[in-house]
Design a protein around this motif. Structure first.
Motif, PDB file in Angstrom:
ATOM      1  N   TYR A  92      46.616 -57.614  -8.186  1.00 12.59           N
ATOM      2  CA  TYR A  92      47.298 -57.538  -6.965  1.00 12.59           C
ATOM      3  C   TYR A  92      48.629 -57.818  -7.090  1.00 12.59           C
ATOM      4  O   TYR A  92      49.665 -57.577  -6.344  1.00 12.59           O
ATOM      5  N   LEU A  93      48.813 -58.738  -8.077  1.00 11.21           N
ATOM      6  CA  LEU A  93      50.381 -59.340  -8.183  1.00 11.21           C
ATOM      7  C   LEU A  93      51.065 -58.350  -8.929  1.00 11.21           C
ATOM      8  O   LEU A  93      52.181 -58.089  -8.604  1.00 11.21           O
ATOM      9  N   ILE A  94      50.380 -57.493  -9.870  1.00  9.14           N
ATOM     10  CA  ILE A  94      51.119 -56.551 -10.523  1.00  9.14           C
ATOM     11  C   ILE A  94      51.393 -55.496  -9.538  1.00  9.14           C
ATOM     12  O   ILE A  94      52.415 -54.734  -9.437  1.00  9.14           O
ATOM     13  N   ILE A  95      50.659 -54.850  -8.730  1.00 13.65           N
ATOM     14  CA  ILE A  95      50.718 -53.993  -7.486  1.00 13.65           C
ATOM     15  C   ILE A  95      52.034 -54.318  -6.615  1.00 13.65           C
ATOM     16  O   ILE A  95      52.791 -53.428  -6.297  1.00 13.65           O
ATOM     17  N   LEU A  96      51.930 -55.484  -6.397  1.00 11.16           N
ATOM     18  CA  LEU A  96      53.063 -56.209  -5.706  1.00 11.16           C
ATOM     19  C   LEU A  96      54.315 -56.019  -5.961  1.00 11.16           C
ATOM     20  O   LEU A  96      55.231 -55.303  -5.571  1.00 11.16           O
ATOM     21  N   VAL A  97      54.544 -56.566  -7.410  1.00 10.75           N
ATOM     22  CA  VAL A  97      55.857 -56.367  -7.981  1.00 10.75           C
ATOM     23  C   VAL A  97      56.302 -54.936  -8.342  1.00 10.75           C
ATOM     24  O   VAL A  97      57.474 -54.548  -8.124  1.00 10.75           O
ATOM     25  N   VAL A  98      55.200 -53.948  -8.717  1.00  9.00           N
ATOM     26  CA  VAL A  98      55.532 -52.782  -8.962  1.00  9.00           C
ATOM     27  C   VAL A  98      56.078 -51.765  -7.784  1.00  9.00           C
ATOM     28  O   VAL A  98      56.825 -51.207  -7.699  1.00  9.00           O
ATOM     29  N   SER A  99      55.187 -52.499  -6.662  1.00  4.26           N
ATOM     30  CA  SER A  99      55.699 -51.561  -5.519  1.00  4.26           C
ATOM     31  C   SER A  99      57.092 -52.190  -4.954  1.00  4.26           C
ATOM     32  O   SER A  99      57.569 -51.620  -4.127  1.00  4.26           O
ATOM     33  N   TYR A 100      57.293 -53.306  -5.135  1.00  4.05           N
ATOM     34  CA  TYR A 100      58.607 -53.945  -4.748  1.00  4.05           C
ATOM     35  C   TYR A 100      59.783 -52.913  -5.211  1.00  4.05           C
ATOM     36  O   TYR A 100      60.549 -52.522  -4.980  1.00  4.05           O
ATOM     37  N   PHE A 101      59.777 -52.779  -6.663  1.00  2.00           N
ATOM     38  CA  PHE A 101      60.617 -52.123  -7.542  1.00  2.00           C
ATOM     39  C   PHE A 101      60.591 -50.477  -7.031  1.00  2.00           C
ATOM     40  O   PHE A 101      61.930 -49.815  -7.069  1.00  2.00           O
ATOM     41  N   ILE A 102      59.584 -50.063  -6.718  1.00  2.00           N
ATOM     42  CA  ILE A 102      59.529 -48.761  -6.263  1.00  2.00           C
ATOM     43  C   ILE A 102      60.168 -48.742  -4.873  1.00  2.00           C
ATOM     44  O   ILE A 102      61.260 -47.758  -4.612  1.00  2.00           O
ATOM     45  N   TYR A 103      60.100 -49.575  -4.051  1.00  2.00           N
ATOM     46  CA  TYR A 103      60.599 -49.681  -2.603  1.00  2.00           C
ATOM     47  C   TYR A 103      61.955 -49.930  -2.753  1.00  2.00           C
ATOM     48  O   TYR A 103      63.090 -49.323  -2.147  1.00  2.00           O
ATOM     49  N   TYR A 104      62.384 -50.731  -3.764  1.00  2.00           N
ATOM     50  CA  TYR A 104      63.862 -51.104  -4.174  1.00  2.00           C
ATOM     51  C   TYR A 104      64.783 -49.889  -4.323  1.00  2.00           C
ATOM     52  O   TYR A 104      65.725 -49.681  -3.834  1.00  2.00           O
ATOM     53  N   ARG A 105      64.193 -49.149  -5.288  1.00  2.00           N
ATOM     54  CA  ARG A 105      64.701 -47.831  -5.637  1.00  2.00           C
ATOM     55  C   ARG A 105      65.055 -46.743  -4.598  1.00  2.00           C
ATOM     56  O   ARG A 105      65.886 -46.106  -4.453  1.00  2.00           O
ATOM     57  N   ILE A 106      63.719 -46.549  -3.988  1.00  2.00           N
ATOM     58  CA  ILE A 106      63.878 -45.594  -2.636  1.00  2.00           C
ATOM     59  C   ILE A 106      64.900 -46.173  -1.571  1.00  2.00           C
ATOM     60  O   ILE A 106      65.565 -45.430  -1.134  1.00  2.00           O
ATOM     61  N   TYR A 107      64.933 -47.440  -1.279  1.00  2.00           N
ATOM     62  CA  TYR A 107      65.855 -48.135  -0.282  1.00  2.00           C
ATOM     63  C   TYR A 107      67.411 -47.878  -0.870  1.00  2.00           C
ATOM     64  O   TYR A 107      68.262 -47.870  -0.106  1.00  2.00           O
ATOM     65  N   SER A 108      67.616 -48.310  -2.074  1.00  2.00           N
ATOM     66  CA  SER A 108      68.936 -48.162  -2.805  1.00  2.00           C
ATOM     67  C   SER A 108      69.377 -46.882  -2.658  1.00  2.00           C
ATOM     68  O   SER A 108      70.578 -46.550  -2.512  1.00  2.00           O
TER      69      SER A 108
END
Length: 107
Positions: free
Chosen positions: A84-100
């Motif tokens: 779940y920690l890996i899911i959280l970190v990976v999803s953060y970077f995905i959302y970061y790229r989407i929002y940027s």
């Protein structure tokens, strides 16, 4: 041996302090981001936590109704917290790229 018991928690606390500052872009933690970068990071954090909560709810529903079959029966790791920690970190970077990309100043 006692010194290690003091140094390790202090080192971990310092690293967490710096990571929080980088993830949130908050000036209180020493980050020098503009308002746009702070907004992107904050939205990415919210999106990744919502994604993790959805994953946990789906996991609970599958367990409750016994819908696990085949690959879903076994946990991917012996420690699901790591998964779940890996899911959280990976999803953060995905959302970061989407929002940027959405909030880029080139539009």
């Amino acid at each position: 041996m006692d010194i290690i018991r003091w140094i390790v928690p202090l080192f971990v606390a310092l690293v967490i302090f710096l990571i929080i500052g980088w993830f949130t872009g908050n000036k209180e933690y020493g980050a020098k981001d503009d308002e746009r970068s702070q907004l992107i990071k904050q939205r990415a954090i919210v999106g990744s936590w919502i994604f993790l909560l959805i994953m946990l709810v789906i996991n609970i529903i599958f367990s409750f109704f016994g819908l696990r079959t085949g690959l879903l029966k076994g946990a991917p790791f012996n420690h699901p917290e790591i998964f779940y920690l890996i899911i959280l970190v990976v999803s953060y970077f995905i959302y970061y790229r989407i929002y940027s990309r959405r909030l880029s100043s080139n539009e």
